[in-house]
Design a protein around this motif. Structure first.
Motif, PDB file in Angstrom:
ATOM      1  N   UNK A   5       0.927  -1.249  -0.010  1.00 31.17           N
ATOM      2  CA  UNK A   5       0.068   0.052   0.000  1.00 31.17           C
ATOM      3  C   UNK A   5       0.918   1.236   0.021  1.00 31.17           C
ATOM      4  N   UNK A   6       0.936   2.070  -1.141  1.00 29.78           N
ATOM      5  CA  UNK A   6       1.608   3.172  -1.218  1.00 29.78           C
ATOM      6  C   UNK A   6       0.985   4.360  -0.243  1.00 29.78           C
ATOM      7  N   UNK A   7       1.590   4.847   0.621  1.00 31.81           N
ATOM      8  CA  UNK A   7       1.053   5.789   1.540  1.00 31.81           C
ATOM      9  C   UNK A   7       1.665   6.904   1.122  1.00 31.81           C
ATOM     10  N   UNK A   8       0.851   8.013   0.811  1.00 31.75           N
ATOM     11  CA  UNK A   8       1.212   9.666   0.409  1.00 31.75           C
ATOM     12  C   UNK A   8       0.178  10.445   1.265  1.00 31.75           C
ATOM     13  N   UNK A  99      10.795   3.874  -6.625  1.00 32.13           N
ATOM     14  CA  UNK A  99      10.892   3.098  -5.392  1.00 32.13           C
ATOM     15  C   UNK A  99       9.787   2.349  -5.042  1.00 32.13           C
ATOM     16  N   UNK A 100       8.309   2.784  -5.631  1.00 32.26           N
ATOM     17  CA  UNK A 100       7.272   1.917  -5.640  1.00 32.26           C
ATOM     18  C   UNK A 100       7.314   0.665  -6.416  1.00 32.26           C
ATOM     19  N   UNK A 109      -0.287  -7.690  -5.112  1.00 32.75           N
ATOM     20  CA  UNK A 109      -1.285  -6.570  -5.225  1.00 32.75           C
ATOM     21  C   UNK A 109      -0.561  -5.317  -4.776  1.00 32.75           C
ATOM     22  N   UNK A 110      -0.568  -4.244  -5.555  1.00 30.90           N
ATOM     23  CA  UNK A 110      -0.343  -2.753  -5.235  1.00 30.90           C
ATOM     24  C   UNK A 110      -1.504  -2.166  -5.094  1.00 30.90           C
ATOM     25  N   UNK A 111      -1.666  -1.210  -3.943  1.00 34.59           N
ATOM     26  CA  UNK A 111      -2.672  -0.222  -3.834  1.00 34.59           C
ATOM     27  C   UNK A 111      -2.172   1.145  -3.783  1.00 34.59           C
ATOM     28  N   UNK A 139       2.917  -6.259 -10.695  1.00 33.34           N
ATOM     29  CA  UNK A 139       1.896  -7.001 -10.118  1.00 33.34           C
ATOM     30  C   UNK A 139       0.269  -6.293 -10.452  1.00 33.34           C
ATOM     31  N   UNK A 140      -0.476  -6.903 -10.131  1.00 37.67           N
ATOM     32  CA  UNK A 140      -1.794  -5.987 -10.272  1.00 37.67           C
ATOM     33  C   UNK A 140      -1.860  -5.010  -9.412  1.00 37.67           C
ATOM     34  N   UNK A 141      -2.844  -4.044  -9.939  1.00 36.98           N
ATOM     35  CA  UNK A 141      -2.699  -2.533  -9.371  1.00 36.98           C
ATOM     36  C   UNK A 141      -4.066  -2.293  -8.901  1.00 36.98           C
TER      37      UNK A 141
END
Length: 163
Positions: A5-8, A99-100, A109-111, A139-141
């Motif tokens: 989970x990409x936190x921004x 980096x992500x 899975x990438x969120x 991977x799936x997004x």
């Protein structure tokens, strides 16, 4: 299964909520925050170029780096609390989109959230960083709106050759 989970800043609650809703209970959830190198680098450069001749102990770049790390840690802690289940917190520094994509290697899975124009649907709802990640993710997004999606009346018009 690993869910990254990409936190921004500004969009993280929607990403955490999506992970909470879509990740299996036995999935490993990794919360990822990327700190850019540009602001500390600018502080180092400005000091060295304009002010720092012979006084490296007064360089503000280190303080800026420490503040960024503290902010990232606080954001990850807040996101983990909202997630409400065990997770791994991962902090990286560098160019966010690279980096992500690197961190997503091996994930199932990438969120991430849209980072562009969120007032209408269409390709401009993805900024350059999210577009790069969507195009290069290994991977799936799962791409989420940080707030409710705009209405269907916000679709961009078709190109002239399709009218």
């Amino acid at each position: 299964m690993t869910v990254l989970v990409w936190i921004t800043e500004g969009t993280w609650p929607a990403c955490v909520d999506a992970a909470r809703a879509h990740a299996a209970q036995d999935a490993e959830v990794v919360l990822l925050h990327i700190s850019g190198q540009d602001v500390p680098g600018l502080a180092h450069g400005a000091f060295a170029g304009l002010l720092g001749r012979g006084r490296p102990e007064r360089d503000p770049g280190g303080l800026v780096e420490a503040l960024a790390a503290d902010s990232a840690g606080h954001l990850l802690d807040t996101a983990a609390e909202r997630l409400g289940r065990p997770c791994t917190r991962l902090e990286r520094t560098g160019r966010a989109e690279h980096e992500v994509v690197a961190a997503a290697d091996g994930a199932e899975l990438l969120v991430l959230a849209r980072d562009g124009d969120r007032t209408r649907r269409g390709p401009h709802s993805l900024g350059p960083a999210a577009r790069f990640v969507v195009d290069h993710a290994p991977c799936p997004v799962l791409l989420v709106w940080p707030e409710p999606a705009p209405g269907a009346d916000t679709f961009p018009p078709p190109p002239p050759h399709h009218r």
